[in-house]
Design a protein around this motif. Sequence first.
Motif, PDB file in Angstrom:
ATOM      1  N   THR A  98      -4.229  10.825   1.590  1.00  0.00           N
ATOM      2  CA  THR A  98      -4.358   9.972   2.778  1.00  0.00           C
ATOM      3  C   THR A  98      -3.129  10.146   3.663  1.00  0.00           C
ATOM      4  OG1 THR A  98      -5.564   8.359   1.410  1.00  0.00           O
ATOM      5  CG2 THR A  98      -4.845   7.638   3.597  1.00  0.00           C
ATOM      6  N   PRO A  99      -3.127  11.171   4.512  1.00  0.00           N
ATOM      7  CA  PRO A  99      -1.961  11.375   5.383  1.00  0.00           C
ATOM      8  C   PRO A  99      -1.849  10.296   6.442  1.00  0.00           C
ATOM      9  CG  PRO A  99      -3.718  12.929   5.919  1.00  0.00           C
ATOM     10  CD  PRO A  99      -4.150  12.220   4.679  1.00  0.00           C
ATOM     11  N   VAL A 100      -0.618   9.989   6.798  1.00  0.00           N
ATOM     12  CA  VAL A 100      -0.331   9.014   7.849  1.00  0.00           C
ATOM     13  C   VAL A 100      -0.094   9.769   9.145  1.00  0.00           C
ATOM     14  CG1 VAL A 100       1.334   7.292   8.647  1.00  0.00           C
ATOM     15  CG2 VAL A 100       0.588   7.300   6.251  1.00  0.00           C
ATOM     16  N   ARG A 101      -0.836   9.406  10.197  1.00  0.00           N
ATOM     17  CA  ARG A 101      -0.688  10.073  11.492  1.00  0.00           C
ATOM     18  C   ARG A 101       0.598   9.643  12.195  1.00  0.00           C
ATOM     19  NH1 ARG A 101      -5.618  11.856  13.805  1.00  0.00           N
ATOM     20  NH2 ARG A 101      -6.688  13.099  12.205  1.00  0.00           N
ATOM     21  N   SER A 102       0.899   8.344  12.165  1.00  0.00           N
ATOM     22  CA  SER A 102       2.108   7.850  12.826  1.00  0.00           C
ATOM     23  C   SER A 102       2.373   6.411  12.419  1.00  0.00           C
ATOM     24  CB  SER A 102       1.968   7.934  14.351  1.00  0.00           C
ATOM     25  OG  SER A 102       0.933   7.090  14.810  1.00  0.00           O
ATOM     26  N   VAL A 103       3.602   5.974  12.714  1.00  0.00           N
ATOM     27  CA  VAL A 103       3.973   4.568  12.586  1.00  0.00           C
ATOM     28  C   VAL A 103       3.749   3.927  13.949  1.00  0.00           C
ATOM     29  CG1 VAL A 103       5.871   2.959  12.150  1.00  0.00           C
ATOM     30  CG2 VAL A 103       5.664   5.044  10.773  1.00  0.00           C
ATOM     31  N   THR A 104       2.993   2.840  13.986  1.00  0.00           N
ATOM     32  CA  THR A 104       2.710   2.180  15.263  1.00  0.00           C
ATOM     33  C   THR A 104       3.770   1.120  15.549  1.00  0.00           C
ATOM     34  OG1 THR A 104       1.234   0.592  14.171  1.00  0.00           O
ATOM     35  CG2 THR A 104       0.239   2.589  15.071  1.00  0.00           C
ATOM     36  N   THR A 105       4.083   0.964  16.824  1.00  0.00           N
ATOM     37  CA  THR A 105       5.132   0.036  17.234  1.00  0.00           C
ATOM     38  C   THR A 105       4.708  -0.746  18.468  1.00  0.00           C
ATOM     39  OG1 THR A 105       6.199   1.714  18.618  1.00  0.00           O
ATOM     40  CG2 THR A 105       6.941   1.550  16.336  1.00  0.00           C
ATOM     41  N   ASP A 140       0.860  -1.180   0.000  1.00  0.00           N
ATOM     42  CA  ASP A 140       0.000   0.000   0.000  1.00  0.00           C
ATOM     43  C   ASP A 140       0.897   1.231   0.000  1.00  0.00           C
ATOM     44  OD1 ASP A 140      -2.682  -1.033   0.149  1.00  0.00           O
ATOM     45  OD2 ASP A 140      -2.232  -1.659   2.204  1.00  0.00           O
ATOM     46  N   LEU A 141       0.645   2.156  -0.921  1.00  0.00           N
ATOM     47  CA  LEU A 141       1.387   3.403  -1.009  1.00  0.00           C
ATOM     48  C   LEU A 141       0.493   4.544  -0.537  1.00  0.00           C
ATOM     49  CD1 LEU A 141       3.847   5.089  -1.938  1.00  0.00           C
ATOM     50  CD2 LEU A 141       2.848   5.097  -4.245  1.00  0.00           C
ATOM     51  N   TYR A 142       0.940   5.267   0.487  1.00  0.00           N
ATOM     52  CA  TYR A 142       0.164   6.362   1.072  1.00  0.00           C
ATOM     53  C   TYR A 142       0.816   7.703   0.748  1.00  0.00           C
ATOM     54  CZ  TYR A 142      -2.249   2.827   3.883  1.00  0.00           C
ATOM     55  OH  TYR A 142      -2.993   1.747   4.295  1.00  0.00           O
ATOM     56  N   GLU A 143       0.000   8.648   0.313  1.00  0.00           N
ATOM     57  CA  GLU A 143       0.487   9.985  -0.017  1.00  0.00           C
ATOM     58  C   GLU A 143      -0.492  11.020   0.553  1.00  0.00           C
ATOM     59  OE1 GLU A 143       1.974  13.406  -1.099  1.00  0.00           O
ATOM     60  OE2 GLU A 143       3.113  11.551  -1.380  1.00  0.00           O
ATOM     61  N   ALA A 144       0.060  11.976   1.319  1.00  0.00           N
ATOM     62  CA  ALA A 144      -0.793  12.977   1.963  1.00  0.00           C
ATOM     63  C   ALA A 144      -1.444  13.917   0.955  1.00  0.00           C
ATOM     64  CB  ALA A 144       0.027  13.777   2.976  1.00  0.00           C
ATOM     65  N   SER A 145      -0.735  14.234  -0.140  1.00  0.00           N
ATOM     66  CA  SER A 145      -1.300  15.127  -1.148  1.00  0.00           C
ATOM     67  C   SER A 145      -2.129  14.328  -2.156  1.00  0.00           C
ATOM     68  CB  SER A 145      -0.185  15.881  -1.871  1.00  0.00           C
ATOM     69  OG  SER A 145       0.478  15.027  -2.790  1.00  0.00           O
ATOM     70  N   GLU A 146      -2.642  15.023  -3.129  1.00  0.00           N
ATOM     71  CA  GLU A 146      -3.434  14.354  -4.167  1.00  0.00           C
ATOM     72  C   GLU A 146      -2.600  14.005  -5.392  1.00  0.00           C
ATOM     73  OE1 GLU A 146      -6.176  17.192  -6.250  1.00  0.00           O
ATOM     74  OE2 GLU A 146      -5.464  18.583  -4.700  1.00  0.00           O
ATOM     75  N   HIS A 147      -1.263  14.090  -5.274  1.00  0.00           N
ATOM     76  CA  HIS A 147      -0.400  13.942  -6.438  1.00  0.00           C
ATOM     77  C   HIS A 147       0.653  12.857  -6.228  1.00  0.00           C
ATOM     78  CE1 HIS A 147      -2.080  17.787  -7.678  1.00  0.00           C
ATOM     79  NE2 HIS A 147      -1.699  18.301  -6.524  1.00  0.00           N
ATOM     80  N   MET A 148       1.037  12.228  -7.335  1.00  0.00           N
ATOM     81  CA  MET A 148       2.218  11.377  -7.379  1.00  0.00           C
ATOM     82  C   MET A 148       3.440  12.237  -7.708  1.00  0.00           C
ATOM     83  SD  MET A 148       1.463   8.090  -6.864  1.00  0.00           S
ATOM     84  CE  MET A 148       2.926   7.291  -7.553  1.00  0.00           C
ATOM     85  N   GLY A 149       4.595  11.820  -7.222  1.00  0.00           N
ATOM     86  CA  GLY A 149       5.841  12.445  -7.648  1.00  0.00           C
ATOM     87  C   GLY A 149       6.501  13.372  -6.660  1.00  0.00           C
ATOM     88  N   GLY A 150       5.789  13.791  -5.604  1.00  0.00           N
ATOM     89  CA  GLY A 150       6.389  14.704  -4.645  1.00  0.00           C
ATOM     90  C   GLY A 150       6.866  15.973  -5.315  1.00  0.00           C
ATOM     91  N   MET A 151       8.105  16.392  -5.028  1.00  0.00           N
ATOM     92  CA  MET A 151       8.669  17.572  -5.675  1.00  0.00           C
ATOM     93  C   MET A 151       8.912  17.350  -7.158  1.00  0.00           C
ATOM     94  SD  MET A 151      11.488  19.279  -3.134  1.00  0.00           S
ATOM     95  CE  MET A 151      11.870  20.497  -4.385  1.00  0.00           C
ATOM     96  N   ALA A 152       8.992  16.100  -7.590  1.00  0.00           N
ATOM     97  CA  ALA A 152       9.246  15.785  -8.990  1.00  0.00           C
ATOM     98  C   ALA A 152       7.952  15.538  -9.755  1.00  0.00           C
ATOM     99  CB  ALA A 152      10.171  14.576  -9.103  1.00  0.00           C
TER     100      ALA A 152
END
Length: 478
Positions: A233-240, A31-43
């Motif tokens: 879909t922003p990620v709130r935290s990594v659970t451990t 599963d790939l999660y991205e907070a914004s609505e775009h692929m590529g980040g700065m690129a």
Amino acid sequence: MSDARKVAVIGAGPAGATAAYVLAKNGVEVDLYEASEHMGGMARSMELWGQLVDIGPHRFFSTDPRVNALWLEVIGTDYVMVDRLTRILFRNKFFRYPIKADDALRNLGIREGLRCLGSYLGRRPGARSEEHDTFESWVVSRFGRRLYQHFFKTYTEKLWGIPAADLDSEFAAQRIRGLSLWEVAKGALSGNSRQRHRTLVDQFAYPHEGTGQVYQRMRTSIEDHGGRVHLSTPVRSVTTSGDLVTGLRLADRDVAYDQVVSSMPLTILMDRLSGVPQDVAAAVRSLRFRNTLIVYLLVDAEDVFPDNWIYIHSNELRTGRITNFRNWAPTLTRGRKETILALEYWCFDQDDCWHWDEARQTELAKKEIVMTGLVGAGQVIDAKVVRVPRCYPVYRRGYRADLQKVVDFLQRYSGLQVIGRYGSFKYNNQDHSILMGMLAAENIIAGADVHDLWSINSDYEYQESSLITETGLVLNSR
């Protein structure tokens, strides 16, 4: 095949998208999660006024056969080779970059040229390495103080927001390692671009539909292989659980994963982990990112200037770089006659300019583009502002000790890898982020940490060499 049954990748920039792409291709549930609505980040690329633009100038260039092969695997033949032309604007004159001796002398004048030469000859290249622990001392030792003040100091301080004497020499070592006035002169005399420093390459590969086309195609492949891409879909935290990573916390639920690959900003990841010791938390607070404000201007002209981008070294202008997308790939304009320029401004969260409204930022950009002499008053017919937070990890002097504390803490966790410019706090080129994504995926597939991801950044030495040309991949012998 790895024992990992389910993997989460945080962030769909070059590193994260590549990791998910390689994992999905190899049959790993991802599963790939991205907070914004775009692929590529700065690129990434976007449509604007009927044309295509990138988020600033992001050329792709690598000599690593693995990275080049993967890039070609994704983009196929849908790219062009772009002849690079970049100049420096300084004292209302344009200097070719890389610097040409006749051009520099003509613009600086013989008297100032001789002063620069005298400054270079009088430098202290043999001083102890600890005396060259800042960007300023490192560059002065290789170019002399006068050339440093003309062609390095102003731009560097615009970009990083701190004095060049407070910037760690690692930035110079990564970006211009092995480059000096003597090396520039040899490269100019030889005319052999393949022997030039990677900062000075004359040509690079570029997708027809912008640099973001690579990551859009990665998304298609991920989904075709059964992976899932979750945009907005922003990620709130990594659970451990103890030292074991167990999954992710989203806005509305927790999701269990066997492995997590994170390219989210390292400072945010650390803020959202529990049990961080006070000294490590203090180290995290010392790590800062620089933001970018990009003002896109629609100019009623076709031939504004011939460069791909121009570095702005003039003190009277706040912008640091101007990109002309018409000079990248002809397909970006989609047949339109207007030209889109992008003016970049850099700031921290607390700086006033980061909080200006769009009208104020636009007026500054319009005023400054006219001040350059590149565009006449009244030629700008529209504008748009794009804010990109946390673009550049700031290599302030002594930052490495604080970063090492964070690295040591993260390495206690099983099932967590951090990658990319944001995730590893490394000023990566696009190709190095792609490489980190590939190697993180290979670690998971192998079921062991066969690659040390912390060793990958923009001074990473490749074991083999290759180049992308208009006909594909060409392997070079060392």
